[in-house]
Design a protein around this motif. Structure first.
Motif, PDB file in Angstrom:
ATOM      1  N   PRO A  19       0.833  -1.200   0.000  1.00 31.21           N
ATOM      2  CA  PRO A  19       0.000   0.000   0.000  1.00 31.21           C
ATOM      3  C   PRO A  19       0.870   1.253   0.000  1.00 31.21           C
ATOM      4  O   PRO A  19       2.056   1.206   0.333  1.00 31.21           O
ATOM      5  CB  PRO A  19      -0.803  -0.120   1.295  1.00 31.21           C
ATOM      6  CG  PRO A  19      -0.006  -1.046   2.164  1.00 31.21           C
ATOM      7  CD  PRO A  19       0.655  -1.999   1.219  1.00 31.21           C
ATOM      8  N   LYS A  20       0.287   2.369  -0.363  1.00 29.59           N
ATOM      9  CA  LYS A  20       1.016   3.626  -0.455  1.00 29.59           C
ATOM     10  C   LYS A  20       1.733   3.911   0.861  1.00 29.59           C
ATOM     11  O   LYS A  20       1.165   3.793   1.941  1.00 29.59           O
ATOM     12  CB  LYS A  20       0.065   4.766  -0.788  1.00 29.59           C
ATOM     13  CG  LYS A  20       0.740   6.115  -0.938  1.00 29.59           C
ATOM     14  CD  LYS A  20      -0.239   7.178  -1.371  1.00 29.59           C
ATOM     15  CE  LYS A  20       0.400   8.556  -1.376  1.00 29.59           C
ATOM     16  NZ  LYS A  20       1.579   8.653  -2.241  1.00 29.59           N
ATOM     17  N   GLY A  21       3.002   4.288   0.755  1.00 32.53           N
ATOM     18  CA  GLY A  21       3.789   4.567   1.948  1.00 32.53           C
ATOM     19  C   GLY A  21       4.881   5.570   1.667  1.00 32.53           C
ATOM     20  O   GLY A  21       4.630   6.777   1.592  1.00 32.53           O
ATOM     21  N   GLU A  23       7.299   8.246   0.303  1.00 35.86           N
ATOM     22  CA  GLU A  23       7.140   9.266  -0.718  1.00 35.86           C
ATOM     23  C   GLU A  23       8.434   9.527  -1.478  1.00 35.86           C
ATOM     24  O   GLU A  23       8.488  10.409  -2.330  1.00 35.86           O
ATOM     25  CB  GLU A  23       6.625  10.555  -0.079  1.00 35.86           C
ATOM     26  CG  GLU A  23       5.257  10.389   0.577  1.00 35.86           C
ATOM     27  CD  GLU A  23       4.778  11.636   1.287  1.00 35.86           C
ATOM     28  OE1 GLU A  23       5.519  12.641   1.271  1.00 35.86           O
ATOM     29  OE2 GLU A  23       3.665  11.608   1.852  1.00 35.86           O
ATOM     30  N   TYR A  48       8.994   3.008   7.680  1.00 30.51           N
ATOM     31  CA  TYR A  48       7.649   2.448   7.623  1.00 30.51           C
ATOM     32  C   TYR A  48       7.689   0.983   8.043  1.00 30.51           C
ATOM     33  O   TYR A  48       8.589   0.238   7.641  1.00 30.51           O
ATOM     34  CB  TYR A  48       7.095   2.548   6.203  1.00 30.51           C
ATOM     35  CG  TYR A  48       6.937   3.975   5.714  1.00 30.51           C
ATOM     36  CD1 TYR A  48       5.705   4.618   5.757  1.00 30.51           C
ATOM     37  CD2 TYR A  48       8.031   4.677   5.201  1.00 30.51           C
ATOM     38  CE1 TYR A  48       5.557   5.928   5.300  1.00 30.51           C
ATOM     39  CE2 TYR A  48       7.892   5.985   4.752  1.00 30.51           C
ATOM     40  CZ  TYR A  48       6.649   6.603   4.800  1.00 30.51           C
ATOM     41  OH  TYR A  48       6.524   7.899   4.352  1.00 30.51           O
ATOM     42  N   TYR A  50       5.406  -2.565   8.037  1.00 29.69           N
ATOM     43  CA  TYR A  50       4.262  -3.231   7.420  1.00 29.69           C
ATOM     44  C   TYR A  50       4.088  -4.623   8.016  1.00 29.69           C
ATOM     45  O   TYR A  50       5.057  -5.262   8.430  1.00 29.69           O
ATOM     46  CB  TYR A  50       4.470  -3.371   5.909  1.00 29.69           C
ATOM     47  CG  TYR A  50       4.537  -2.067   5.161  1.00 29.69           C
ATOM     48  CD1 TYR A  50       3.392  -1.480   4.642  1.00 29.69           C
ATOM     49  CD2 TYR A  50       5.767  -1.430   4.964  1.00 29.69           C
ATOM     50  CE1 TYR A  50       3.452  -0.282   3.943  1.00 29.69           C
ATOM     51  CE2 TYR A  50       5.834  -0.235   4.273  1.00 29.69           C
ATOM     52  CZ  TYR A  50       4.673   0.339   3.763  1.00 29.69           C
ATOM     53  OH  TYR A  50       4.745   1.526   3.077  1.00 29.69           O
ATOM     54  N   ARG A 373       9.133   4.169  -8.454  1.00 30.31           N
ATOM     55  CA  ARG A 373       9.385   3.941  -7.033  1.00 30.31           C
ATOM     56  C   ARG A 373       8.291   3.065  -6.465  1.00 30.31           C
ATOM     57  O   ARG A 373       7.140   3.150  -6.889  1.00 30.31           O
ATOM     58  CB  ARG A 373       9.455   5.264  -6.257  1.00 30.31           C
ATOM     59  CG  ARG A 373      10.635   6.154  -6.603  1.00 30.31           C
ATOM     60  CD  ARG A 373      10.601   7.457  -5.798  1.00 30.31           C
ATOM     61  NE  ARG A 373      11.789   8.255  -6.033  1.00 30.31           N
ATOM     62  CZ  ARG A 373      11.925   9.130  -7.028  1.00 30.31           C
ATOM     63  NH1 ARG A 373      10.926   9.304  -7.880  1.00 30.31           N
ATOM     64  NH2 ARG A 373      13.031   9.824  -7.170  1.00 30.31           N
ATOM     65  N   GLY A 374       8.641   2.244  -5.492  1.00 28.12           N
ATOM     66  CA  GLY A 374       7.620   1.426  -4.858  1.00 28.12           C
ATOM     67  C   GLY A 374       8.204   0.275  -4.073  1.00 28.12           C
ATOM     68  O   GLY A 374       9.407  -0.030  -4.163  1.00 28.12           O
TER      69      GLY A 374
END
Length: 386
Positions: A19-21, A23, A48, A50, A373-374
């Protein structure tokens, strides 16, 4: 590496996006030692955390559970608190894992603000900061120092101020010992009582923390030159037993090394993350090895198993799995379309996580807004590990 042709070409079709995290690009990924919690240290000034438990069970995607906020300064590294207890009946490095004390209740982040930030995951709002370095903190690891007063291990930080500092954050806010090194710390990793730090002068400082009789006397038992001979060490990983370790460089090369000198005849280097140029004839394009990770299959948890599996991830966007024991490439995955900046297997090697982002290989000009990015998760084919 002998017989480096891949036996299996992997696919990206089953990869699962987080999920989005973050930036911005992720600098480091670390798994909890006893659960499917993953920490990601990012340039955006946060670590972050998870929970990928549902992914492991095949029922759902990962979810965010906490974030350690360090302010505006980027985080370069992170780690969960953990301990591995290794028995060595022959006087070298661990023949059998006879027990373990694993936690994963605290997360530490190495920040460019010259500090280490720590969060208690049982109380996510509870944080603390350790100050003492005089330059950005490049890396952190929780390690087992048997002679230390804290039975749950110490936190060690490596900085561009050319020092390693050992902390007991549950007892005092100041380092209990500072070790001066030859140059700025570029990389560091450890497992059990083995700790290795790589510095900007291409030196590897190797510690056997199990032989220390008092924490104030901590020092490396040997300092060796990088076996790669490339201008810069890029990444380092210590195998779970502490008996061996691997090194990657910006020159598309990796090395597998043994901690004890007696096993040096089993050391070797190999080329990876290279491909023939599509625009220039007779030209090989060489990409940085940005990350390394050892898999820990269930057989290793039982103290047996000879197969050593390692992943390399590169600036070329490829992930490769290698059988380090037989010197063969097991699997190569298609490029993800951007540099892979970090990777890691979870505690039982059923999951593999990687981060796509900018690795600064092309300088400031290459850091564009549209660079991919991801964070991505992949289930591991256990037949590769057995």
């Amino acid at each position: 590496m002998a017989n480096s042709k891949p036996n299996i070409t992997g696919t990206l079709a089953s990869d699962i996006a987080f999920p989005k995290g973050p930036e911005d690009s992720v600098n480091a990924l670390r798994w909890s030692p006893k659960s499917n919690h993953l920490a990601a240290a990012s340039w955006d000034g946060k670590v972050y955390v998870y929970d990928a438990t549902n992914v492991a069970a095949g029922t759902a995607s990962a979810r965010g559970v906490a974030a350690l906020d360090g302010g505006q300064a980027p985080f370069f590294d992170c780690d969960f608190n953990q301990i591995e207890i290794i028995e060595d009946r022959l006087g070298g490095y661990g023949n059998n894992i006879y027990g373990s004390q694993q936690e994963g209740t605290m997360i530490a982040g190495a920040s460019a603000d010259q500090k280490i930030h720590i969060m208690d995951l049982n109380s996510p709002g509870k944080t603390m900061t350790l100050a003492g370095h005089t330059a950005p903190v490049r890396t952190v690891r929780w390690v087992d120092v048997p002679c230390a007063p804290n039975p749950t291990g110490l936190l060690v930080s490596g900085s561009w101020d050319k020092t390693l500092r050992f902390w007991d954050p549950r007892r005092q806010p100041n380092p209990i010992v500072t070790v001066n090194l030859s140059e700025r710390v570029w990389v560091m990793d450890g497992s059990g009582t083995t700790l290795i730090a790589g510095t900007a002068d291409n030196k590897l400082h190797v510690f056997n923390l199990g032989t220390m009789t008092q924490s104030s006397a901590i020092k490396p038992f040997k300092v060796v030159d990088s076996p790669l001979g490339d201008p810069q060490i890029k990444c380092l990983a210590v195998q779970h037993s502490g008996k061996s370790w691997a090194l990657g460089s910006i020159g598309g090369r990796a090395a597998f090394q043994h901690t004890v000198t007696a096993a040096k005849n089993k050391n070797y280097t190999f080329r990876c993350h290279r491909q023939e140029s599509t625009t220039r004839s007779s030209t090989t394009e060489i990409y940085s090895v940005n990350a390394l990770a050892f898999a820990r299959p269930p057989a290793d948890l039982r103290g047996g198993g000879e197969k050593v599996v390692m992943a390399t991830a590169g600036q070329d966007g490829h992930v490769c799995y290698w059988n380090i024991t037989t010197r063969q490439r097991l699997q190569v995955f298609p490029s993800v379309g951007g540099s892979i900046t970090a990777c890691g297997f979870n505690w039982d090697a059923t999951l593999f996580a990687y981060a796509v982002g900018y690795d600064w290989g092309k300088g400031y000009a290459g850091n564009t807004a549209d660079h991919p990015r991801g964070l991505v998760l992949r289930r591991v084919d256990k037949s590769l590990l057995g």
